[in-house]
Design a protein around this motif. Structure first.
Motif, PDB file in Angstrom:
ATOM      1  N   SER A   6       9.242 -17.400 -15.234  1.00 29.33           N
ATOM      2  CA  SER A   6       9.556 -16.903 -16.571  1.00 29.33           C
ATOM      3  C   SER A   6      10.986 -16.375 -16.636  1.00 29.33           C
ATOM      4  N   CYS A  97       0.264 -21.459 -32.412  1.00 28.27           N
ATOM      5  CA  CYS A  97       0.060 -22.369 -31.287  1.00 28.27           C
ATOM      6  C   CYS A  97      -0.348 -23.750 -31.788  1.00 28.27           C
ATOM      7  N   LEU A 143       2.839 -23.133 -25.623  1.00 29.75           N
ATOM      8  CA  LEU A 143       2.317 -22.455 -24.434  1.00 29.75           C
ATOM      9  C   LEU A 143       2.442 -20.941 -24.565  1.00 29.75           C
ATOM     10  N   ARG A 144       3.580 -20.478 -25.036  1.00 29.12           N
ATOM     11  CA  ARG A 144       3.776 -19.035 -25.162  1.00 29.12           C
ATOM     12  C   ARG A 144       2.794 -18.422 -26.160  1.00 29.12           C
ATOM     13  N   LEU A 147      -0.744 -18.267 -24.759  1.00 31.06           N
ATOM     14  CA  LEU A 147      -0.922 -17.105 -23.889  1.00 31.06           C
ATOM     15  C   LEU A 147      -1.042 -15.813 -24.695  1.00 31.06           C
ATOM     16  N   ARG A 151      -3.497 -12.514 -24.625  1.00 26.12           N
ATOM     17  CA  ARG A 151      -2.819 -11.290 -24.210  1.00 26.12           C
ATOM     18  C   ARG A 151      -1.775 -10.901 -25.244  1.00 26.12           C
TER      19      ARG A 151
END
Length: 153
Positions: A6, A97, A143-144, A147, A151
């Motif tokens: 990252s 997303c 992807l970010r 996630l 979270r």
């Protein structure tokens, strides 16, 4: 491992963004000055500036997505308690997303079509190379936000 990856991705994104922005500003200014004062300019300069705008836009979106700092319309969240606000953020991340995934899929199809047709952007530079940032940027943002569904910040 993920934290190291990252960190390197952040460095690459930021470096590319700053470098391309500098090149774009310099090239655009040079084109204006060369045309107005010397009746000349770089033949492919305007095409490169347009492509740099695309790359800077998507790199900027990738940078904004790494900290979940995209523009959002969150009037509703101001009236919710923390638990409902987190749920709303998760829903927003899931929606983002999906949108990024759809954009990534169709931009990949677009890039493949230009690759197969061997379309040139300018000079000897293939168009698919110039357009490759679209599926890559969309994939990274997808992807970010995926996630962030699990979270939230």
């Amino acid at each position: 491992m993920i934290e190291t990856l990252s960190r390197y991705l952040r460095l690459v994104e930021s470096g590319l963004l700053v470098g391309m922005l500098g090149v774009m500003i310099f090239l655009a200014a040079y084109q204006v000055l060369a045309r107005n004062f010397f009746d000349s300019g770089i033949l492919w300069g305007d095409s490169l500036v347009r492509i740099l705008v695309l790359w800077i836009t998507l790199l900027g979106a990738m940078v904004a997505s790494r900290d979940d700092s995209h523009i959002r319309m969150d009037l509703l969240s101001q009236f919710l308690d923390d638990d409902k606000r987190k749920l709303l953020r998760r829903f927003g991340s899931a929606f983002t997303c999906v949108i990024c995934g759809v954009f990534g899929w169709y931009s990949l199809q677009f890039v493949q079509l230009d690759y197969e047709a061997q379309i040139m952007a300018f000079g000897e530079v293939p168009a698919w190379i110039c357009e490759a940032i679209m599926p890559v940027g969309a994939g990274v943002m997808c992807l970010r936000y995926f996630l962030l569904v699990f979270r939230p910040r």
